[in-house]
Design a protein around this motif. Structure first.
Motif, PDB file in Angstrom:
ATOM      1  N   GLN A   1      15.974  -6.743  -9.371  1.00  0.00           N
ATOM      2  CA  GLN A   1      15.499  -5.399  -9.063  1.00  0.00           C
ATOM      3  C   GLN A   1      14.505  -5.477  -7.904  1.00  0.00           C
ATOM      4  OE1 GLN A   1      13.711  -3.419 -12.372  1.00  0.00           O
ATOM      5  NE2 GLN A   1      13.075  -1.644 -11.173  1.00  0.00           N
ATOM      6  N   VAL A   2      14.769  -4.672  -6.866  1.00  0.00           N
ATOM      7  CA  VAL A   2      13.904  -4.691  -5.691  1.00  0.00           C
ATOM      8  C   VAL A   2      12.560  -4.069  -6.026  1.00  0.00           C
ATOM      9  CG1 VAL A   2      13.616  -3.841  -3.353  1.00  0.00           C
ATOM     10  CG2 VAL A   2      15.870  -4.605  -4.129  1.00  0.00           C
ATOM     11  N   GLN A   3      11.515  -4.733  -5.593  1.00  0.00           N
ATOM     12  CA  GLN A   3      10.156  -4.201  -5.747  1.00  0.00           C
ATOM     13  C   GLN A   3       9.381  -4.431  -4.467  1.00  0.00           C
ATOM     14  OE1 GLN A   3       8.819  -6.273  -9.485  1.00  0.00           O
ATOM     15  NE2 GLN A   3       7.953  -4.259  -9.899  1.00  0.00           N
ATOM     16  N   LEU A   4       8.614  -3.420  -4.072  1.00  0.00           N
ATOM     17  CA  LEU A   4       7.668  -3.566  -2.982  1.00  0.00           C
ATOM     18  C   LEU A   4       6.278  -3.421  -3.584  1.00  0.00           C
ATOM     19  CD1 LEU A   4       9.354  -1.395  -0.197  1.00  0.00           C
ATOM     20  CD2 LEU A   4       9.607  -3.832  -0.628  1.00  0.00           C
ATOM     21  N   VAL A   5       5.467  -4.453  -3.424  1.00  0.00           N
ATOM     22  CA  VAL A   5       4.158  -4.468  -4.069  1.00  0.00           C
ATOM     23  C   VAL A   5       3.081  -4.520  -2.989  1.00  0.00           C
ATOM     24  CG1 VAL A   5       2.673  -5.664  -5.698  1.00  0.00           C
ATOM     25  CG2 VAL A   5       5.155  -5.675  -6.046  1.00  0.00           C
ATOM     26  N   GLU A   6       2.281  -3.457  -2.940  1.00  0.00           N
ATOM     27  CA  GLU A   6       1.253  -3.336  -1.914  1.00  0.00           C
ATOM     28  C   GLU A   6      -0.107  -3.723  -2.457  1.00  0.00           C
ATOM     29  OE1 GLU A   6       3.624   0.626  -0.442  1.00  0.00           O
ATOM     30  OE2 GLU A   6       1.996   0.628  -1.892  1.00  0.00           O
ATOM     31  N   SER A   7      -0.966  -4.131  -1.534  1.00  0.00           N
ATOM     32  CA  SER A   7      -2.355  -4.410  -1.906  1.00  0.00           C
ATOM     33  C   SER A   7      -3.237  -4.230  -0.681  1.00  0.00           C
ATOM     34  CB  SER A   7      -2.501  -5.830  -2.460  1.00  0.00           C
ATOM     35  OG  SER A   7      -2.118  -6.781  -1.491  1.00  0.00           O
ATOM     36  N   GLY A   8      -4.542  -4.048  -0.921  1.00  0.00           N
ATOM     37  CA  GLY A   8      -5.487  -4.075   0.170  1.00  0.00           C
ATOM     38  C   GLY A   8      -6.151  -2.764   0.516  1.00  0.00           C
ATOM     39  N   GLY A   9      -5.810  -1.680  -0.154  1.00  0.00           N
ATOM     40  CA  GLY A   9      -6.473  -0.420   0.162  1.00  0.00           C
ATOM     41  C   GLY A   9      -7.905  -0.398  -0.350  1.00  0.00           C
ATOM     42  N   GLY A  10      -8.582   0.717  -0.081  1.00  0.00           N
ATOM     43  CA  GLY A  10      -9.952   0.847  -0.563  1.00  0.00           C
ATOM     44  C   GLY A  10     -10.737   1.874   0.215  1.00  0.00           C
ATOM     45  N   LEU A  18      -9.632  -2.531   7.436  1.00  0.00           N
ATOM     46  CA  LEU A  18      -8.936  -2.887   6.194  1.00  0.00           C
ATOM     47  C   LEU A  18      -7.625  -3.556   6.565  1.00  0.00           C
ATOM     48  CD1 LEU A  18      -9.258   0.226   3.825  1.00  0.00           C
ATOM     49  CD2 LEU A  18     -10.207  -2.054   3.424  1.00  0.00           C
ATOM     50  N   ASN A  19      -7.183  -4.443   5.693  1.00  0.00           N
ATOM     51  CA  ASN A  19      -5.882  -5.084   5.872  1.00  0.00           C
ATOM     52  C   ASN A  19      -5.022  -4.807   4.654  1.00  0.00           C
ATOM     53  OD1 ASN A  19      -6.636  -6.317   8.327  1.00  0.00           O
ATOM     54  ND2 ASN A  19      -7.640  -7.969   7.207  1.00  0.00           N
ATOM     55  N   LEU A  20      -3.823  -4.301   4.906  1.00  0.00           N
ATOM     56  CA  LEU A  20      -2.865  -4.037   3.842  1.00  0.00           C
ATOM     57  C   LEU A  20      -1.766  -5.097   3.857  1.00  0.00           C
ATOM     58  CD1 LEU A  20      -2.364  -0.171   4.186  1.00  0.00           C
ATOM     59  CD2 LEU A  20      -4.165  -1.430   2.975  1.00  0.00           C
ATOM     60  N   SER A  21      -1.264  -5.385   2.675  1.00  0.00           N
ATOM     61  CA  SER A  21      -0.180  -6.354   2.529  1.00  0.00           C
ATOM     62  C   SER A  21       0.873  -5.767   1.604  1.00  0.00           C
ATOM     63  CB  SER A  21      -0.725  -7.657   1.943  1.00  0.00           C
ATOM     64  OG  SER A  21       0.309  -8.578   1.681  1.00  0.00           O
ATOM     65  N   CYS A  22       2.120  -6.109   1.860  1.00  0.00           N
ATOM     66  CA  CYS A  22       3.218  -5.650   1.011  1.00  0.00           C
ATOM     67  C   CYS A  22       4.212  -6.782   0.859  1.00  0.00           C
ATOM     68  CB  CYS A  22       3.879  -4.432   1.626  1.00  0.00           C
ATOM     69  SG  CYS A  22       5.384  -3.887   0.792  1.00  0.00           S
ATOM     70  N   GLU A  23       4.509  -7.130  -0.384  1.00  0.00           N
ATOM     71  CA  GLU A  23       5.509  -8.156  -0.668  1.00  0.00           C
ATOM     72  C   GLU A  23       6.793  -7.502  -1.149  1.00  0.00           C
ATOM     73  OE1 GLU A  23       4.467 -10.943  -3.718  1.00  0.00           O
ATOM     74  OE2 GLU A  23       6.273 -12.151  -3.396  1.00  0.00           O
ATOM     75  N   ALA A  24       7.893  -7.890  -0.538  1.00  0.00           N
ATOM     76  CA  ALA A  24       9.203  -7.389  -0.950  1.00  0.00           C
ATOM     77  C   ALA A  24       9.861  -8.425  -1.868  1.00  0.00           C
ATOM     78  CB  ALA A  24      10.086  -7.135   0.266  1.00  0.00           C
ATOM     79  N   LYS A  25      10.111  -8.024  -3.105  1.00  0.00           N
ATOM     80  CA  LYS A  25      10.704  -8.932  -4.091  1.00  0.00           C
ATOM     81  C   LYS A  25      12.167  -8.573  -4.305  1.00  0.00           C
ATOM     82  CE  LYS A  25       6.330  -9.631  -6.502  1.00  0.00           C
ATOM     83  NZ  LYS A  25       5.626  -9.636  -7.802  1.00  0.00           N
ATOM     84  N   GLU A  26      12.983  -9.608  -4.429  1.00  0.00           N
ATOM     85  CA  GLU A  26      14.413  -9.431  -4.694  1.00  0.00           C
ATOM     86  C   GLU A  26      15.073  -8.582  -3.605  1.00  0.00           C
ATOM     87  OE1 GLU A  26      15.769 -11.183  -7.025  1.00  0.00           O
ATOM     88  OE2 GLU A  26      13.847 -11.858  -7.825  1.00  0.00           O
ATOM     89  N   PHE A  27      14.701  -8.834  -2.369  1.00  0.00           N
ATOM     90  CA  PHE A  27      15.268  -8.084  -1.248  1.00  0.00           C
ATOM     91  C   PHE A  27      15.487  -9.038  -0.086  1.00  0.00           C
ATOM     92  CE2 PHE A  27      16.328  -4.264   0.914  1.00  0.00           C
ATOM     93  CZ  PHE A  27      15.854  -4.369   2.214  1.00  0.00           C
ATOM     94  N   PHE A  28      16.563  -8.786   0.675  1.00  0.00           N
ATOM     95  CA  PHE A  28      16.889  -9.636   1.825  1.00  0.00           C
ATOM     96  C   PHE A  28      16.010  -9.254   3.007  1.00  0.00           C
ATOM     97  CE2 PHE A  28      19.496  -5.995   3.010  1.00  0.00           C
ATOM     98  CZ  PHE A  28      20.046  -5.600   1.816  1.00  0.00           C
ATOM     99  N   PHE A  29      14.724  -9.484   2.825  1.00  0.00           N
ATOM    100  CA  PHE A  29      13.691  -8.976   3.723  1.00  0.00           C
ATOM    101  C   PHE A  29      13.897  -9.430   5.158  1.00  0.00           C
ATOM    102  CE2 PHE A  29       9.642  -7.168   4.626  1.00  0.00           C
ATOM    103  CZ  PHE A  29       8.971  -8.026   5.480  1.00  0.00           C
ATOM    104  N   ARG A  30      14.275 -10.697   5.339  1.00  0.00           N
ATOM    105  CA  ARG A  30      14.325 -11.236   6.698  1.00  0.00           C
ATOM    106  C   ARG A  30      15.407 -10.584   7.541  1.00  0.00           C
ATOM    107  NH1 ARG A  30      15.079 -17.338   6.185  1.00  0.00           N
ATOM    108  NH2 ARG A  30      13.692 -16.998   4.430  1.00  0.00           N
TER     109      ARG A  30
END
Length: 122
Positions: A1-10, A18-30
């Motif tokens: 299951q594809v998930q995009l997980v963000e972090s870094g707000g505030g 501020l720096n934001l990051s997002c990890e794409a899980k179970e996705f052909f990101f490249r």
């Protein structure tokens, strides 16, 4: 299951960073374009920045010179570095990739992160 997980707000003061990051899980990101959108209360969702699968960045005029987008195809992550923040940058920020991958973002056919709040206030 594809998930995009963000972090870094505030919460940050005007002129801050501020720096934001997002990890794409179970996705052909490249193999896919990836982008950052934002949505302020009562406003439409706005594309802030995107990066092609090879890392070529495109930045919206409203944040050009202050925001930088980058990606790491090994870690399946897209980043948004924000500096000289202004109160008008206050919004929920979302990362996104098109469901079918490829080179074009499509708000009507996309995976979205859960959103991360960025608040710029003194």
């Amino acid at each position: 299951q594809v998930q995009l997980v963000e972090s870094g707000g505030g919460l940050v003061q005007p002129g801050g960073s501020l720096n934001l990051s997002c990890e794409a899980k179970e996705f052909f990101f490249r193999y896919s374009v990836a982008g950052w959108y934002r949505q302020a209360p009562g406003m439409q969702r706005e594309l802030v920045a995107q990066t092609s699968r090879h890392g070529t960045p495109t930045i919206a005029d409203s944040v050009k010179g202050r925001f930088t987008v980058s990606r790491d195809n090994v870690r399946n992550r897209i980043y948004l570095q924000m500096s000289n923040l202004k109160p008008e940058d206050t919004a929920v920020y979302y990362c996104s990739v098109p469901i079918e991958g490829g080179n074009v973002l499509n708000v009507n056919s996309a995976y979205w992160g859960q959103g991360t709040q960025v608040t710029v206030s003194a």
